[in-house]
Design a protein around this motif. Structure first.
Motif, short mmCIF file in Angstrom:
data_model
loop_
_atom_site.label_atom_id
_atom_site.label_comp_id
_atom_site.label_asym_id
_atom_site.label_seq_id
_atom_site.Cartn_x
_atom_site.Cartn_y
_atom_site.Cartn_z
N VAL A 28 0.83 -1.20 0.00
CA VAL A 28 0.00 0.00 0.00
C VAL A 28 0.87 1.25 0.00
CG1 VAL A 28 -1.92 -1.08 1.23
CG2 VAL A 28 -0.08 0.03 2.52
N ARG A 29 0.21 2.37 -0.24
CA ARG A 29 0.87 3.66 0.00
C ARG A 29 0.25 4.24 1.26
NH1 ARG A 29 4.00 4.53 -3.81
NH2 ARG A 29 4.61 6.63 -3.19
N LEU A 30 1.12 4.75 2.07
CA LEU A 30 0.67 5.33 3.33
C LEU A 30 0.87 6.83 3.21
CD1 LEU A 30 -0.08 4.06 6.16
CD2 LEU A 30 2.23 4.67 6.83
N ILE A 31 -0.19 7.59 3.35
CA ILE A 31 -0.06 9.04 3.18
C ILE A 31 -0.40 9.72 4.50
CG2 ILE A 31 -0.87 11.07 1.89
CD1 ILE A 31 -1.90 8.60 -0.11
N LEU A 38 -4.21 10.13 8.22
CA LEU A 38 -3.38 9.06 7.69
C LEU A 38 -4.23 8.21 6.74
CD1 LEU A 38 -0.89 7.08 9.83
CD2 LEU A 38 -2.29 5.92 8.14
N THR A 39 -3.77 8.09 5.52
CA THR A 39 -4.54 7.34 4.53
C THR A 39 -3.76 6.12 4.07
OG1 THR A 39 -5.40 9.45 3.77
CG2 THR A 39 -5.85 7.51 2.39
N VAL A 40 -4.43 4.96 4.07
CA VAL A 40 -3.82 3.74 3.54
C VAL A 40 -4.47 3.49 2.19
CG1 VAL A 40 -3.46 1.29 3.92
CG2 VAL A 40 -3.57 2.85 5.87
N GLN A 41 -3.64 3.39 1.15
CA GLN A 41 -4.21 3.36 -0.18
C GLN A 41 -3.57 2.28 -1.04
OE1 GLN A 41 -3.77 7.09 -2.24
NE2 GLN A 41 -5.96 7.11 -2.65
N PHE A 45 -8.36 -0.27 -2.76
CA PHE A 45 -8.49 -0.27 -1.30
C PHE A 45 -8.15 1.09 -0.78
CE2 PHE A 45 -6.61 -0.75 2.90
CZ PHE A 45 -7.55 -1.54 3.54
N ARG A 46 -8.94 1.59 0.17
CA ARG A 46 -8.61 2.88 0.77
C ARG A 46 -9.27 2.97 2.14
NH1 ARG A 46 -7.58 8.40 -0.78
NH2 ARG A 46 -8.56 9.73 0.78
#
Lengths: 343, 354
Positions: A28-31, A38-41, A45-46
């Motif tokens: 995932v990308r963690l923003i 905090l966003t898990v993408q 999936f999000r």
């Protein structure tokens, strides 16, 4: 607060996401954005969390960080430095003081010095002091149990029955009784005679309260005062509870070593034994000095010249090389110093 | 980065990413804080140490994790110390109480084993799935009372069988998520490992006996037992065969460990995934001996280096032969365990050897 461009306050990370229900691994990308969101993408999936409701593992060297989310899922992030930077800015970095210490060379060196110093002080002063307090608090029965059966074992392996005549024995026993009476312990201590065999001219005190003197020692003496001096030294060992203290000190050192080395796997037993042996000989040297102190005081207060101790020490130290096992003096270092002291 | 790491094809290596310099810093700060807090910090130190090793162990792109609560460990340690003190004081003041204590220990042992395993497994995770350990007292009692008592009755001959039952018990009752571990080693394989180790020991005694027949260790032992006096330092003639024997003894011990590790891992499986362990006795012996020398020469300061080195070797020789991907383990229910069992086992030096 002035609204400003805050690119540094947000960052993106590559991470692994685990939902906590099964072992699937999701790249995932963690923003983390500037508002503490905090966003898990992932492509399909999000999910979003607030930074402050997550639990981020404290930094541990450069090992991956675990970010736990309130719903039981978690992320694994490898990029420690960037993560720390953004957490710092968002004041969300907790428990970082350990890592702070660990990463400063000066602190690490200080830790080395403190640890070695504390270890040395514990072994040199702390443990002997504690053992002494503990030994005097323990009932004499403990000493007796320690020494149980020792004489029987030695009789079977090292010693022979004494060949001294009755008169000599009763004479020396009477002297010994006088000494123990002075200590107020006439019923606690006994004197035994044995042929020393390979031990040669020797005397030793067993924790049970029995002092054993070899025929060879008696023969090496020129007058009874010399034997009294040796007996005073042996009584010093008993009165100062050296057997119990030694046992306590040795187990304490072993415990300390085990505590520090932790689980250095199976070598631990060997490693624990080695310093124990080394420390042990230094402890026994100190006990010899203590017993000497005791003997010195005892002789002085009894009005017996201390040179008698020096005389017999000198005489039996002369022929100590010819035995395979070693003599009375072998565990008594610095014989010359000791002799000088009693002269 | 690929979204799906290579999970399907071939074997998956375990990788250990820890390094000695980094771990030294962590270790020495741990030791210092433990010393400064008179041992209280040791519970936190233990967690930090374990976390370092778990987090840096990687399988298929994911690290392991250790979750134990230091306060639980501290409580466990305090209980263990209390039990031990009660035991020491009572057994020296009332010697008659000692058999009662030993009996109590014997019956507590299965419980201690279960608690220890439960504490360790439930606080370990991989990919956010916890390990678990579930076993009943009766099953544990069969192994840790019945088969333990068998050992003295058979003069030690039953030991390999006990070892087999012990490993079998530990692995079969372990779970990863809801998946149980399987174990398919046979008792005979343990017997043959012990037979070979025993052969090495016999060789050691023979070798030492040829070099110097009259080894009078009994005299030394008896003399040092008396009056707390240290015997004379042994001469080189005594030391050489003693060293030789010690070396052979170590070799037998390390062979035993290495071969048992390989055997146990190579016969353990979960969900059809199998382990491949290829440790070599010779390499292990070299690592142990040089570790020992380094630790002694550095007054213990090289302990971190030694631990990292051993762990790296172990992980370099451990692989997983997966059956399909690693994605289909399902999480189980979580329950908390007190650390008292584990710390009791620790203080009474019960080595669960996994």
């Amino acid at each position: 607060m002035q609204p400003r461009a805050v690119p540094a306050r947000s960052a993106e990370f590559e991470a692994r996401y685990y939902d906590g229900r099964n072992s699937a691994q999701l790249a995932v990308r963690l923003i983390i954005d500037s508002n503490g969101q905090l966003t898990v993408q992932a492509p399909d999936f999000r999910t979003e969390y607030l930074l402050r409701e997550t639990r981020i593992s404290g930094r541990l060297g450069n090992s991956p960080r675990m970010i736990d989310f309130p719903d039981g899922s978690r992320c694994e992030v490898a990029d420690n430095d960037r993560l720390d930077a953004i957490l710092e800015l968002q004041s969300a970095n907790r428990g970082g003081w350990l890592h702070h210490m660990e990463s400063r060379t000066a602190h690490v060196l200080l830790a080395v010095a403190l640890t070695l110093g504390a270890g040395a002080a514990a072994v040199r002063y702390g443990i002997p002091w504690l053992a002494e307090q503990a030994a005097y608090a323990l009932p004499p029965a403990v000493d007796q149990r320690l020494g149980q059966g020792t004489l029987q074992i030695m009789d079977r392996t090292l010693l022979e029955p004494s060949h001294l005549d009755q008169a000599t024995r009763s004479r020396l026993r009477a002297r010994f009784a006088g000494m123990t009476a002075r200590l107020g312990k006439a019923d606690r201590y006994r004197l035994e005679f044995r042929d020393g065999g390979r031990l040669g001219a020797n005397a030793f005190a067993l924790p049970s309260g029995t002092v054993v003197m070899t025929d060879q020692l008696v023969q090496a003496s020129e007058q009874d005062e010399e034997l009294v001096a040796v007996l005073a030294h042996e009584l010093g060992h008993l009165e100062r509870r050296h057997a119990v203290r030694m046992a306590l000190q040795n187990s304490a050192v072993a415990l300390l070593v085990a505590l520090v080395t932790g689980d250095v796997v199976s070598t631990s037993t060997l490693i624990a034994a080695l310093p124990t042996v080394l420390v042990n000989s230094s402890y026994s040297r100190r006990f010899e000095n203590e017993a000497d102190d005791f003997a010195h005081d005892f002789l002085v207060t009894s009005g017996i010249p201390t040179r008698h101790f020096a005389a017999i020490l000198e005489r039996i130290s002369g022929d100590r090389e010819d035995s395979t096992f070693g003599h009375y003096l072998s565990s008594h270092p610095g014989t010359r110093e000791r002799i000088a002291r009693f002269r | 980065m690929d979204s799906t790491p290579a999970t399907t094809a071939g074997v998956l290596p375990f990788r250990f990413h820890g390094n000695a310099t980094e771990y030294f810093r962590i270790w020495i700060v741990n030791v210092m804080l433990t010393v400064l807090t008179l041992g209280i910090y040791s519970a936190w130190a233990k967690v930090r140490n374990k976390r370092y090793f778990y987090n840096n162990t990687e399988l298929d792109g994911s690290g392991f994790d250790y979750h134990a609560d230091p306060q639980a460990i501290l409580k466990g340690r305090l209980i263990a110390v209390a039990v031990f003190t009660a035991y020491s004081v009572t057994s020296s003041a009332v010697p008659a109480a000692q058999p009662a204590f030993l009996l109590a220990f014997l019956f507590a042992l299965p419980w201690v084993v279960i608690r220890t395993m439960a504490f360790n497994t439930r606080n370990s995770s991989f990919r956010n799935i916890r390990f678990n350990f579930r076993a009943g007292y009766r099953d544990a009692a069969r192994v840790y009372i019945l088969f333990v008592l068998l050992i003295p009755l058979t003069l030690g001959l039953a030991y390999p069988y006990f070892e087999y039952r012990h490993r079998d018990f530990m692995i079969r009752n372990s779970e990863f998520g809801t998946s149980e571990f399987d174990f398919d080693a046979r008792a005979g394989q343990f017997f043959s490992i012990y037979a070979r180790a025993f052969g090495l020991l016999v060789l050691a005694v023979l070798a030492a006996g040829i070099v110097l027949p009259g080894l009078v260790t009994t005299a030394h032992a008896a003399a040092s037992a008396a009056g707390g006096k240290v015997p004379t330092p042994p001469s080189p003639a005594n030391i050489l065969p003693a060293l030789l024997m010690l070396g052979m003894y170590m070799m037998a011990g390390i062979y035993l460990r290495t071969a048992t590790s390989n055997l146990v891992l190579n016969h353990a499986a979960a969900n059809g995934h199998r382990f491949i362990s290829t440790l070599q006795t010779r390499s292990m012996l070299w690592i142990y001996l040089t570790n020992l020398a380094a630790i002694v020469a550095s007054l213990g300061l090289l302990i971190p280096w030694a631990k990292i080195r051993l762990m790296r070797y172990r992980m370099d020789n451990l692989k997983l032969q997966p059956q399909g991907g690693l994605d289909n383990f399902i999480a189980g229910e979580q329950t908390r365990v007190m650390a008292a069992g584990e710390e009791l086992a620790g203080i009474f030096d019960i080595d669960l050897g996994l």
